[in-house]
Design an enzyme around this catalytic site. Sequence first.
Site, PDB file in Angstrom:
ATOM      1  N   LYS A  53      -2.246  12.007   1.910  1.00 37.21           N
ATOM      2  CA  LYS A  53      -1.969  12.325   3.319  1.00 37.21           C
ATOM      3  C   LYS A  53      -0.924  13.429   3.411  1.00 37.21           C
ATOM      4  CE  LYS A  53      -3.352   7.748   4.845  1.00 37.21           C
ATOM      5  NZ  LYS A  53      -2.987   6.329   4.921  1.00 37.21           N
ATOM      6  N   GLN A  97       1.865   2.533   6.180  1.00 32.59           N
ATOM      7  CA  GLN A  97       0.759   2.209   5.267  1.00 32.59           C
ATOM      8  C   GLN A  97       0.612   0.697   5.120  1.00 32.59           C
ATOM      9  OE1 GLN A  97      -1.339   4.523   3.988  1.00 32.59           O
ATOM     10  NE2 GLN A  97      -2.515   2.971   2.907  1.00 32.59           N
ATOM     11  N   ASP A 120      -2.948   6.164  13.813  1.00 33.40           N
ATOM     12  CA  ASP A 120      -3.917   5.270  13.162  1.00 33.40           C
ATOM     13  C   ASP A 120      -4.863   4.648  14.190  1.00 33.40           C
ATOM     14  OD1 ASP A 120      -3.920   4.855  10.367  1.00 33.40           O
ATOM     15  OD2 ASP A 120      -1.997   3.795  10.461  1.00 33.40           O
TER      16      ASP A 120
HETATM   17  N1  GUN Z   1      -4.395   0.971   4.495  1.00 31.27           N
HETATM   18  C1  GUN Z   1      -5.698   1.209   4.205  1.00 31.27           C
HETATM   19  N2  GUN Z   1      -6.241   2.036   5.117  1.00 31.27           N
HETATM   20  C2  GUN Z   1      -5.262   2.327   6.003  1.00 31.27           C
HETATM   21  C3  GUN Z   1      -5.216   3.142   7.169  1.00 31.27           C
HETATM   22  O1  GUN Z   1      -6.194   3.749   7.596  1.00 31.27           O
HETATM   23  N3  GUN Z   1      -4.003   3.196   7.797  1.00 31.27           N
HETATM   24  C4  GUN Z   1      -2.921   2.511   7.373  1.00 31.27           C
HETATM   25  N4  GUN Z   1      -1.782   2.618   8.067  1.00 31.27           N
HETATM   26  N5  GUN Z   1      -2.934   1.743   6.288  1.00 31.27           N
HETATM   27  C5  GUN Z   1      -4.106   1.665   5.617  1.00 31.27           C
END
Ligand code: GUN
Length: 284
Positions: A53, A97, A120
Site C-alpha cells: 500500500k 490493517q 476502507d
Molecule cells: N485485512 C485484509 N484485508 C484488509 C482490508 O482490505 N483492509 C484492512 N484494513 N485490513 C485488511
Amino acid sequence: MTMNLIDGKEIARQKRSFIAEEVEKLKKEGIIPGLAVILVGNNPASKTYVTNKERTCRELGMHSVLIELDEDVSEQVLLEKVMELNADPDIHGILVQMPLPKHISEIKVIETISPDKDVDGFHPVNIGRMMTGQDAFLPCTPYGVIEMLDFINADISGKHVVVVGRSNIVGKPAGQLFLNKNATVTYCHSKSTDLMQYTRQADILVAAVGKVNLITKDHVKEGAIVIDVGMNRNNEGKLCGDVDFDNVKEVASYITPVPGGVGPMTITMLMFNTLKAAKSIRNK
Ligand code: GUN
C-alpha cells in the site's frame, strides 16, 4: 466456449494511471492526497499488504504515513492515534490493517475512524450509505470486482449474481453492490445446503470463501462470468484462488486468474478512495 481472461493487472494499471493524473491536478491546487496506515504487531501477511500500500501510494504521487504499533499496544492508545489522524489535515484516508490482536475491538476501532476518512469503507455510516445507494466509500475488494466487470462491459442489470461467502469485507458488500446495479443476488455460505444447486444458476459467480478448488467445473453454468476473490496457498505453497481455474475456464465466458485478477484491483481502489477523500475537502 471461448474463455476470456479478465486481466486484473492491466485494468489496475489503467486505473492507476488515471489516479496518478488526478493526483497531479490536485497537487496544483495545493492538495497532496495522504493515506495513513496503522499496523499493529508483526503478522507477516499484514506487513506485506501494508508495504504494498505504501509503495503504491508513492508510485501515484500520494503522501503516505505508516504507523507501526506493538502487538501489546492498548486499545486506548490505538484509538487515540486514530483520533489524532482524524484531526490531521495532511491525512485524507486512514486504514487500520486487520486483523487486530484479540484484546482490541475491531468494531470500536472502525467506528472511531471519521467516516470522511474511512477509505476502507468499513464504517457503519459508509455501509449504510452504500446500502441506501448514496455516495459512500465503497469497500475496496468488491469495488474492484465491479470495476473489472465494468471494464469488460458486462451486463449486470437483471442478471443472477451468486456470491459465495458472506464476510463483512467482501461477500456481504459485494452482493449489495450488485443489488445496487439491479442484479438478482443470491448469497451462499458455509451453512448453505447443496451449494451447486445455486452456483449453477449464476450468470455471474463470485467466489470469496478462502478454500482451494471450492468451485469446480460442475458448479458453473456454461457461459457464466467467474470472479475469484480467494487468496489461498495450495499444498505446494503456490498462490491460488477458490476456483479450479484450469477446468472452470473450459465453461466460463470470462474468468479472473489468481494471482493477477482481483488482487491488483483492491489496492488500486484504496488509492481511488484516498483520492476521492482528498478531493472532497475542496467542498468543505
Ligand atoms: N485485512 C485484509 N484485508 C484488509 C482490508 O482490505 N483492509 C484492512 N484494513 N485490513 C485488511
